[in-house]
Design a protein around this motif. Structure first.
Motif, PDB file in Angstrom:
ATOM      1  N   PRO A 160       0.798  -1.243   0.000  1.00 30.99           N
ATOM      2  CA  PRO A 160       0.000   0.000   0.000  1.00 30.99           C
ATOM      3  C   PRO A 160       0.826   1.287   0.000  1.00 30.99           C
ATOM      4  O   PRO A 160       0.290   2.350  -0.307  1.00 30.99           O
ATOM      5  CB  PRO A 160      -0.826  -0.118   1.276  1.00 30.99           C
ATOM      6  N   ASP A 161       2.104   1.188   0.313  1.00 25.95           N
ATOM      7  CA  ASP A 161       2.937   2.396   0.367  1.00 25.95           C
ATOM      8  C   ASP A 161       3.514   2.777  -0.985  1.00 25.95           C
ATOM      9  O   ASP A 161       4.251   3.770  -1.093  1.00 25.95           O
ATOM     10  CB  ASP A 161       4.077   2.195   1.367  1.00 25.95           C
ATOM     11  N   TYR A 162       3.195   2.001  -2.030  1.00 27.50           N
ATOM     12  CA  TYR A 162       3.781   2.252  -3.333  1.00 27.50           C
ATOM     13  C   TYR A 162       2.705   2.443  -4.389  1.00 27.50           C
ATOM     14  O   TYR A 162       1.631   1.851  -4.323  1.00 27.50           O
ATOM     15  CB  TYR A 162       4.707   1.092  -3.734  1.00 27.50           C
ATOM     16  N   ASN A 163       3.020   3.268  -5.363  1.00 30.02           N
ATOM     17  CA  ASN A 163       2.116   3.506  -6.481  1.00 30.02           C
ATOM     18  C   ASN A 163       2.365   2.431  -7.537  1.00 30.02           C
ATOM     19  O   ASN A 163       3.423   2.396  -8.162  1.00 30.02           O
ATOM     20  CB  ASN A 163       2.370   4.904  -7.061  1.00 30.02           C
ATOM     21  N   ILE A 164       1.408   1.548  -7.724  1.00 31.33           N
ATOM     22  CA  ILE A 164       1.583   0.413  -8.630  1.00 31.33           C
ATOM     23  C   ILE A 164       0.536   0.490  -9.741  1.00 31.33           C
ATOM     24  O   ILE A 164      -0.665   0.492  -9.482  1.00 31.33           O
ATOM     25  CB  ILE A 164       1.480  -0.927  -7.872  1.00 31.33           C
ATOM     26  N   SER A 165       1.007   0.547 -10.970  1.00 30.59           N
ATOM     27  CA  SER A 165       0.129   0.588 -12.132  1.00 30.59           C
ATOM     28  C   SER A 165      -0.117  -0.831 -12.642  1.00 30.59           C
ATOM     29  O   SER A 165       0.291  -1.801 -12.011  1.00 30.59           O
ATOM     30  CB  SER A 165       0.763   1.441 -13.238  1.00 30.59           C
ATOM     31  N   ALA A 166      -0.760  -0.934 -13.784  1.00 27.65           N
ATOM     32  CA  ALA A 166      -0.992  -2.241 -14.406  1.00 27.65           C
ATOM     33  C   ALA A 166      -0.771  -2.129 -15.906  1.00 27.65           C
ATOM     34  O   ALA A 166      -1.243  -1.187 -16.542  1.00 27.65           O
ATOM     35  CB  ALA A 166      -2.400  -2.739 -14.119  1.00 27.65           C
ATOM     36  N   ILE A 167      -0.013  -3.060 -16.452  1.00 25.47           N
ATOM     37  CA  ILE A 167       0.105  -3.237 -17.895  1.00 25.47           C
ATOM     38  C   ILE A 167      -0.129  -4.720 -18.153  1.00 25.47           C
ATOM     39  O   ILE A 167       0.670  -5.564 -17.728  1.00 25.47           O
ATOM     40  CB  ILE A 167       1.482  -2.796 -18.426  1.00 25.47           C
ATOM     41  N   THR A 168      -1.223  -5.029 -18.800  1.00 22.42           N
ATOM     42  CA  THR A 168      -1.606  -6.427 -18.975  1.00 22.42           C
ATOM     43  C   THR A 168      -0.673  -7.122 -19.959  1.00 22.42           C
ATOM     44  O   THR A 168      -0.329  -6.587 -21.014  1.00 22.42           O
ATOM     45  CB  THR A 168      -3.059  -6.521 -19.467  1.00 22.42           C
TER      46      THR A 168
END
Length: 586
Positions: free
Chosen positions: A291-299
């Motif tokens: 939760p402390d990190y900004n995590i995106s998604a690339i499928t």
């Protein structure tokens, strides 16, 4: 400015180079340098990078003795043997030799090169790190032998070689990258090597926040596992002894330990400016885990030309001649005559049937509905969910004119529960076998067999326990061949699923028996009646599967997203590709 033009500009721009690090890369069928999905994804990524002309080089380990070759006896018990291969016959040796420090001693490394050539002729160099040098200690010479072999000490040493040794080799080759992409946490220690380069010989204890920011600006991290136990962790004692106290102290100060263990995922998270999961759902799961990190998604995606059966390639070449250069063109498969789809599938299915006869001595029929299930034999994949109610499965087979099920998959040598799943499926297959129902488990699942399966079955089955499927890519390969999926709504299938158009969902339930019941309902009331009684509608589903899922779930689209979002974010790609306005417009 189009992305394609942008890639051409990147290729010409020496200050925009990418270094891609992965513990495993599936380069060619006869090179056992991968274990499964992670390595196949890496190879497909690099094949698309070559097709697109990206300025990229890759780093991995030599794995001189491969992963392992699987043998299954008549009772379904798995044994393993090494897969030695002649590295000298496949790769060319590079001149530089570099050294790294392990347990206070120097270990020499060299690199072997393999060039992947894209559809346009562009080359992507892959450097295989090798510790088998005469000047090394005999034990150190074995450190690049086995993929995921040995104990925790062996794994940590390999990760030091990959991360720190990889940066050192690129430095020696004068390959100056501006982006370092870590494909999973195995490569996380490259951040340590970059920090040491940043400090130019000064002690790690002297690193400032500005130094950390400089390293972070270089790094991109893709996490692939939604399971906490799947993230590599090492004890403080191991880390101090193998990596060295100064380095470990630095990592401790920078939040790279979790629950008193050196956690490679936290190393990568701490020192990356962009982090992503490998599907929309996996991004959500990862944000909860970290939760402390900004995590995106690339499928994720797959390399379209690699995983399309020859019979379908011929159809696409005739109907959509630029599909290899531009995978989005597969969208126009919706206009291919149904008879051509049917004919191409029949050819691919016959190849699979011939392979089953050769490998297992079992004669399958081309007109019988065939289910494919092939993947790493981990317990969460639930290979046995289809057998929750064996009597119902048998009844379906007899009622509709037959059913054929083809299984394949390796369990890690240390995964006894996974091996037990294989044993259970094979034992049950013997008991249920009849004229109407045939179940085959093919040993030694690898590239060639995977392509035959995803090209030749009628439906692709996937039954993971939610939310443990980060992405999955086998169903994407099937889609390129017009094979729809029947799957739990997890990983990529949440995005690819259009009920009755690209495949079918198995309903979500907390109770495993209820999920199995949904699976049986779909088979009994939807799939088998469609296949046997409405062949025209089945062909239309095959065609829409190609057009909708084949055109999107490929590594060309995936890499375009990495370029724009991760490698060279929008403001940078604009700067790199911006054209001057016409004179009259000024």
């Amino acid at each position: 400015m189009s992305l394609i033009t942008g890639f051409a500009s990147l290729k010409a721009n020496e200050s925009s180079r990418i270094a891609y690090f992965s513990m495993e890369i599936a380069v060619a069928p006869d090179m056992p340098t991968y274990s499964g999905g992670l390595g196949v994804l890496a190879g497909d990524t690099l094949r698309s990078a070559a097709d697109m002309g990206l300025p990229l080089a890759a780093i991995t380990l030599a794995h001189r003795k491969g992963y392992f070759k699987q043998h299954l006896d008549q009772d379904g018990l798995q044994t393993e043997e090494p897969q030695p291969w002649k590295i000298e016959e496949k790769l060319s040796l590079e001149e530089p030799v570099v050294t790294i420090t392990l347990e206070g001693r120097e270990v020499a490394l060299r690199a072997w090169r393999y060039d992947l050539i894209g559809v346009s002729g562009h080359r992507i160099p892959i450097y295989f790190l090798d510790a088998d040098l005469e000047e090394n200690d005999p034990l150190d010479r074995t450190l690049t032998d086995f993929l995921y072999g040995g104990d925790g000490d062996y794994r940590l040493r390999q990760e030091i070689i990959l991360g720190i040794g990889g940066v050192r080799i690129l430095d020696a080759l004068e390959y100056k990258a501006t982006v370092y992409h870590m494909n999973e946490g195995h490569a996380a220690l490259l951040t340590l090597a970059l920090m040491e380069d940043q400090l130019k010989g000064a002690a790690l204890s002297s690193a400032t926040d500005k130094d950390v920011a400089e390293v972070r600006e270089l790094c991109v991290f893709t996490t692939h596992t939604p399971v906490p136990a799947g993230h590599d962790r090492f004890s403080l004692e191991q880390a101090n002894r193998i990596l060295g106290r100064d380095r470990v102290s630095y990592l401790e100060r920078n939040g790279c330990f979790h629950e008193s263990l050196l956690n490679m995922t936290y190393v990568a998270l701490r020192f990356s400016r962009f982090v992503n999961g490998v599907a929309m759902q996996h991004g959500k799961v990862s944000r909860v885990m970290f939760p402390d990190y900004n995590i995106s998604a690339i499928t994720n995606g797959v390399h379209a030309a690699t995983w399309t059966a020859a019979s379908f390639q011929a159809v696409y070449d005739r109907r959509m001649p630029r599909w290899r250069q531009d995978n989005v063109t597969l969208r126009y498969a919706i206009d291919i005559p149904e008879e051509e789809i049917e004919s191409a599938h029949a050819a691919a299915k016959q190849l699979l049937i011939d392979a089953v006869a050769q490998r297992a001595g079992v004669a399958l029929k081309p007109d019988v509905f065939t289910i494919g299930f092939a993947r790493r034999a981990a317990t969460y994949k639930r290979a046995d969910l289809l057998f929750t109610d064996p009597e119902r499965l048998v009844r379906c087979a007899h009622e509709f004119g037959g059913l054929q099920i083809i299984y394949s998959g390796k369990a890690h040598p240390a995964d006894e529960p996974g091996k037990a799943k294989i044993h259970y499926v094979i034992e049950l297959a013997k008991k249920l076998d009849s004229n109407a129902l045939h179940i085959v488990y093919l040993e030694n699942y690898e590239w060639t067999l995977g392509a035959l399966l995803t090209g030749g079955v009628d439906v692709w089955l996937n039954t993971p326990k939610r939310p443990y499927e980060a992405s999955g890519t086998s169903g994407m390969k099937a889609a390129l061949n017009g094979v729809p999926s029947l799957s739990i709504l997890d990983g990529w299938w949440i995005e690819g699923w259009i009920e009755g158009v690209t495949g079918w969902a198995i309903e979500d339930h907390e109770d495993e028996a209820a999920e199995a019941n949904s699976l049986y309902d779909q088979l009994e009331h939807v799939l088998l009646p469609l296949f046997y009684e409405q062949p025209q509608q089945w062909r239309r589903i095959m065609r829409s599967t190609i057009a909708l899922n084949g055109s999107f779930f490929n590594t060309q689209r995936m890499l375009e997203q990495y370029v724009v979002n991760a490698y060279f974010p929008e403001q940078r790609i604009t700067e790199l590709t911006e054209e001057p306005e016409p004179a009259l417009a000024r």
